[in-house]
Write a protein that holds these residues in place. Structure first.
Motif, PDB file in Angstrom:
ATOM      1  N   VAL A  22       0.715  -1.301  -0.061  1.00 38.28           N
ATOM      2  CA  VAL A  22      -0.107   0.017   0.037  1.00 38.28           C
ATOM      3  C   VAL A  22       0.994   1.354  -0.082  1.00 38.28           C
ATOM      4  N   TYR A  23       0.319   2.354  -0.744  1.00 40.48           N
ATOM      5  CA  TYR A  23       0.860   3.627  -0.578  1.00 40.48           C
ATOM      6  C   TYR A  23       0.125   4.464   0.517  1.00 40.48           C
ATOM      7  N   GLU A  24       0.763   5.115   1.060  1.00 43.10           N
ATOM      8  CA  GLU A  24       0.519   6.121   2.116  1.00 43.10           C
ATOM      9  C   GLU A  24       0.236   7.591   1.605  1.00 43.10           C
ATOM     10  N   GLY A  25      -0.983   8.064   1.282  1.00 39.47           N
ATOM     11  CA  GLY A  25      -1.096   9.336   1.147  1.00 39.47           C
ATOM     12  C   GLY A  25      -1.416  10.356   2.415  1.00 39.47           C
ATOM     13  N   GLN A  26      -1.428  11.569   2.089  1.00 35.99           N
ATOM     14  CA  GLN A  26      -1.704  12.577   3.393  1.00 35.99           C
ATOM     15  C   GLN A  26      -2.519  13.580   2.968  1.00 35.99           C
ATOM     16  N   THR A  27      -3.499  14.175   3.736  1.00 36.51           N
ATOM     17  CA  THR A  27      -4.184  15.333   3.419  1.00 36.51           C
ATOM     18  C   THR A  27      -3.851  16.100   4.756  1.00 36.51           C
ATOM     19  N   PRO A  28      -4.097  17.363   4.813  1.00 33.46           N
ATOM     20  CA  PRO A  28      -3.790  18.075   5.969  1.00 33.46           C
ATOM     21  C   PRO A  28      -4.433  17.390   7.392  1.00 33.46           C
ATOM     22  N   ALA A  29      -5.536  16.701   7.277  1.00 37.74           N
ATOM     23  CA  ALA A  29      -5.792  16.083   8.562  1.00 37.74           C
ATOM     24  C   ALA A  29      -5.862  14.632   8.722  1.00 37.74           C
ATOM     25  N   PHE A  30      -5.700  14.078   7.552  1.00 37.66           N
ATOM     26  CA  PHE A  30      -5.966  12.455   7.354  1.00 37.66           C
ATOM     27  C   PHE A  30      -4.777  11.759   6.809  1.00 37.66           C
ATOM     28  N   TYR A  31      -4.701  10.682   6.841  1.00 36.30           N
ATOM     29  CA  TYR A  31      -3.907   9.594   5.985  1.00 36.30           C
ATOM     30  C   TYR A  31      -4.874   8.697   5.319  1.00 36.30           C
ATOM     31  N   TYR A  32      -4.644   8.372   3.826  1.00 38.62           N
ATOM     32  CA  TYR A  32      -5.154   7.513   3.033  1.00 38.62           C
ATOM     33  C   TYR A  32      -4.342   6.522   2.471  1.00 38.62           C
ATOM     34  N   TYR A  33      -4.937   5.517   2.190  1.00 41.08           N
ATOM     35  CA  TYR A  33      -4.109   4.408   1.690  1.00 41.08           C
ATOM     36  C   TYR A  33      -4.502   3.686   0.371  1.00 41.08           C
ATOM     37  N   THR A  34      -3.617   3.452  -0.626  1.00 44.63           N
ATOM     38  CA  THR A  34      -4.027   2.867  -1.932  1.00 44.63           C
ATOM     39  C   THR A  34      -3.359   1.459  -2.355  1.00 44.63           C
ATOM     40  N   ILE A  35      -3.945   0.442  -2.452  1.00 43.97           N
ATOM     41  CA  ILE A  35      -3.229  -0.520  -2.845  1.00 43.97           C
ATOM     42  C   ILE A  35      -2.600  -0.365  -4.226  1.00 43.97           C
ATOM     43  N   VAL A  36      -1.331  -0.608  -4.306  1.00 50.16           N
ATOM     44  CA  VAL A  36      -0.313  -0.229  -5.395  1.00 50.16           C
ATOM     45  C   VAL A  36      -0.674  -1.595  -6.430  1.00 50.16           C
ATOM     46  N   PRO A  37      -0.783  -1.362  -7.711  1.00 50.64           N
ATOM     47  CA  PRO A  37      -0.663   0.085  -8.525  1.00 50.64           C
ATOM     48  C   PRO A  37      -2.083   0.367  -8.662  1.00 50.64           C
ATOM     49  N   SER A  38      -2.668   1.283  -7.880  1.00 46.12           N
ATOM     50  CA  SER A  38      -4.015   2.077  -7.896  1.00 46.12           C
ATOM     51  C   SER A  38      -5.214   1.216  -8.362  1.00 46.12           C
ATOM     52  N   VAL A  39      -5.021   0.003  -7.268  1.00 44.43           N
ATOM     53  CA  VAL A  39      -6.054  -1.065  -7.509  1.00 44.43           C
ATOM     54  C   VAL A  39      -7.229  -0.658  -6.544  1.00 44.43           C
ATOM     55  N   ALA A  40      -7.152  -0.265  -5.415  1.00 39.40           N
ATOM     56  CA  ALA A  40      -8.064   0.037  -4.575  1.00 39.40           C
ATOM     57  C   ALA A  40      -7.777   1.171  -3.456  1.00 39.40           C
ATOM     58  N   MET A  41      -8.973   1.814  -2.788  1.00 42.14           N
ATOM     59  CA  MET A  41      -8.496   2.707  -2.033  1.00 42.14           C
ATOM     60  C   MET A  41      -9.304   2.767  -0.678  1.00 42.14           C
ATOM     61  N   SER A  42      -8.428   3.244   0.427  1.00 42.52           N
ATOM     62  CA  SER A  42      -9.176   3.050   1.644  1.00 42.52           C
ATOM     63  C   SER A  42      -9.849   4.438   2.158  1.00 42.52           C
ATOM     64  N   GLY A  43     -10.517   4.611   3.161  1.00 44.12           N
ATOM     65  CA  GLY A  43     -10.994   5.724   3.500  1.00 44.12           C
ATOM     66  C   GLY A  43     -10.037   6.438   4.506  1.00 44.12           C
ATOM     67  N   ASN A  44     -10.452   7.454   5.146  1.00 45.05           N
ATOM     68  CA  ASN A  44      -9.377   8.519   5.762  1.00 45.05           C
ATOM     69  C   ASN A  44      -9.317   8.055   7.183  1.00 45.05           C
ATOM     70  N   TYR A  45      -7.914   8.106   7.614  1.00 41.77           N
ATOM     71  CA  TYR A  45      -7.515   7.514   8.862  1.00 41.77           C
ATOM     72  C   TYR A  45      -6.896   8.840   9.691  1.00 41.77           C
ATOM     73  N   ARG A  46      -7.117   8.820  10.816  1.00 38.45           N
ATOM     74  CA  ARG A  46      -6.506  10.256  11.792  1.00 38.45           C
ATOM     75  C   ARG A  46      -4.998   9.658  11.891  1.00 38.45           C
ATOM     76  N   VAL A  47      -4.093  10.507  12.486  1.00 47.15           N
ATOM     77  CA  VAL A  47      -2.580  10.081  12.740  1.00 47.15           C
ATOM     78  C   VAL A  47      -2.665   9.211  13.695  1.00 47.15           C
ATOM     79  N   TYR A  48      -3.334   8.763  14.757  1.00 41.75           N
ATOM     80  CA  TYR A  48      -3.136   7.885  15.592  1.00 41.75           C
ATOM     81  C   TYR A  48      -3.642   6.479  15.266  1.00 41.75           C
ATOM     82  N   GLU A  49      -4.213   6.391  13.825  1.00 41.04           N
ATOM     83  CA  GLU A  49      -4.772   5.296  13.318  1.00 41.04           C
ATOM     84  C   GLU A  49      -3.662   4.950  12.081  1.00 41.04           C
ATOM     85  N   ARG A  50      -2.623   5.532  12.055  1.00 45.15           N
ATOM     86  CA  ARG A  50      -1.689   5.288  10.744  1.00 45.15           C
ATOM     87  C   ARG A  50      -1.246   4.123  10.776  1.00 45.15           C
ATOM     88  N   LEU A  51      -0.980   3.284   9.702  1.00 45.69           N
ATOM     89  CA  LEU A  51      -0.253   1.954   9.473  1.00 45.69           C
ATOM     90  C   LEU A  51       1.020   2.061   9.871  1.00 45.69           C
TER      91      LEU A  51
END
Length: 76
Positions: A22-51
């Motif tokens: 998985v690739y970890e992306g970041q917005t100002p308030a959340f992290y999100y994850y994408t199965i490489v190569p852009s197969v599927a995407m997670s919801g948003n997670y807070r900093v304390y929920e980070r993989l």
């Protein structure tokens, strides 16, 4: 073990038992994850929920009216 859900648009992109990265992306308030190569995407997670790891095993795939729901199990 930790499980995380990912939304996938098409069938056959991953299989149960497959190891995925998985690739970890970041917005100002959340992290999100994408199965490489852009197969599927997670919801948003807070900093304390980070993989803590970027590799997991596909545990299940469910077909929904809006696409597919992929459950990935991470060893953390």
């Amino acid at each position: 073990m930790r499980e995380m859900g990912f939304k996938m648009e098409r069938a056959g992109l991953v299989e149960v038992g497959q190891e995925v990265e998985v690739y970890e992306g970041q917005t100002p308030a959340f992290y999100y994850y994408t199965i490489v190569p852009s197969v599927a995407m997670s919801g948003n997670y807070r900093v304390y929920e980070r993989l803590k790891t970027t590799k997991g095993i596909v545990k299940s795939i469910e077909e929904l009216a809006s696409g597919f729901w992929v459950i990935v199990e991470f060893d953390e």
